[in-house]
Design an enzyme around this catalytic site. Sequence first.
Site, short mmCIF file in Angstrom:
data_model
loop_
_atom_site.label_atom_id
_atom_site.label_comp_id
_atom_site.label_asym_id
_atom_site.label_seq_id
_atom_site.Cartn_x
_atom_site.Cartn_y
_atom_site.Cartn_z
N ASP A 86 -7.88 -2.18 14.14
CA ASP A 86 -9.28 -2.32 13.72
C ASP A 86 -9.48 -3.52 12.79
O ASP A 86 -10.53 -3.67 12.16
CB ASP A 86 -9.79 -1.02 13.06
CG ASP A 86 -9.04 -0.69 11.77
OD1 ASP A 86 -8.14 -1.46 11.35
OD2 ASP A 86 -9.37 0.35 11.16
N GLU A 107 -9.80 -1.32 5.21
CA GLU A 107 -10.45 -0.98 6.47
C GLU A 107 -11.77 -1.75 6.61
O GLU A 107 -12.25 -2.33 5.63
CB GLU A 107 -10.69 0.54 6.51
CG GLU A 107 -9.40 1.37 6.54
CD GLU A 107 -8.66 1.35 7.89
OE1 GLU A 107 -8.78 0.33 8.61
OE2 GLU A 107 -7.98 2.34 8.20
N ASP A 130 0.83 -1.21 0.00
CA ASP A 130 0.00 0.00 0.00
C ASP A 130 0.86 1.26 0.00
O ASP A 130 2.08 1.18 0.13
CB ASP A 130 -0.96 0.00 1.21
CG ASP A 130 -0.32 -0.57 2.48
OD1 ASP A 130 0.93 -0.51 2.60
OD2 ASP A 130 -1.05 -1.08 3.33
N HIS A 132 -7.66 -4.26 10.02
CA HIS A 132 -7.32 -4.13 8.60
C HIS A 132 -6.07 -4.94 8.25
O HIS A 132 -5.20 -5.16 9.10
CB HIS A 132 -7.16 -2.66 8.16
CG HIS A 132 -5.99 -1.93 8.72
ND1 HIS A 132 -6.10 -0.72 9.38
CD2 HIS A 132 -4.65 -2.20 8.70
CE1 HIS A 132 -4.90 -0.29 9.74
NE2 HIS A 132 -4.01 -1.18 9.34
#
Length: 259
Positions: A135, A142, A66, A137
């Site tokens: 979270d 996400e 990413d 990811h």
Amino acid sequence: MEIVILRTPADVARTAADAIEQQVLSGPSVLGLATGSTPLGTYRELIQRHRNGGLSFAGAQAFLLDEYVGLPGTHPQSYHSVIRREFVDSVDFPAGTVHGLDGVAEDLDAEAARYEAAIAASGGVDIQILGIGSDGHVGFNEPMSSLASRTRIKTLTQQTRQDNARFFTDHAAVPDHVLTQGLGTILEARHLLLLAMGEAKAGAVAAAVEGPVAALCPASALQLHPHVTVLVDEAAASMLAHRAYYQDTFGRKPAWQGL
Ligand code: F6R
């Protein structure tokens, strides 16, 4: 999915480095590299093996997971810069073989499509290193990312921006947007190596490994992959309900099977 609980973060780094070394020694290899804090110990271990043991990346190429949108490759926190600083510049990948996404491309959709094509043209990723966000990811997929998603632009959650503020001057300086390989893209790598250390990751690890497969916890998509190794230290494993089972089966695994 194989869950390997190791005593310390250093044990996680060594074991991950073993898996990558084995891949690299097996012949020309395509590596999938993550950034963030989690793989840094693994990269240090690989650099040491390169310097002291002659481990060579001359037959390898690599793809990053990413990139932040809006940060040029020269920005110190762009993932292009981070991976060069933390790993690539200290080993011997041939020039031009470590690929990333261009976060300042004029046409981000076209950039994402170019990247997908480049991964496919390489023959696909042999081993993909992954960290996990608090979270849930992976990459920057996400919560509520499609389990079939491809490389595209995503908006970071405020939780992720807060978690990553330590790399920037403050929370406001963390970009809102990223380009990330999709979950569908990541699931095409032949071997997924998910690393997690520390208590802050324990909830996300438990949801990913023992929770339902659900877009709400993107890392749970890894349950659909035929070859996943989850390397966790004791703190990151602390919320797993079936620790004893994982330890027992890994302890009795035939050594010749490897990871
Ligand atoms: C980074 C990436 C992210 C990180 C995750 C964990 O390339 O894809 O998914 O792996 O945010 O970050 P750290 O390792 O900093 O806790």
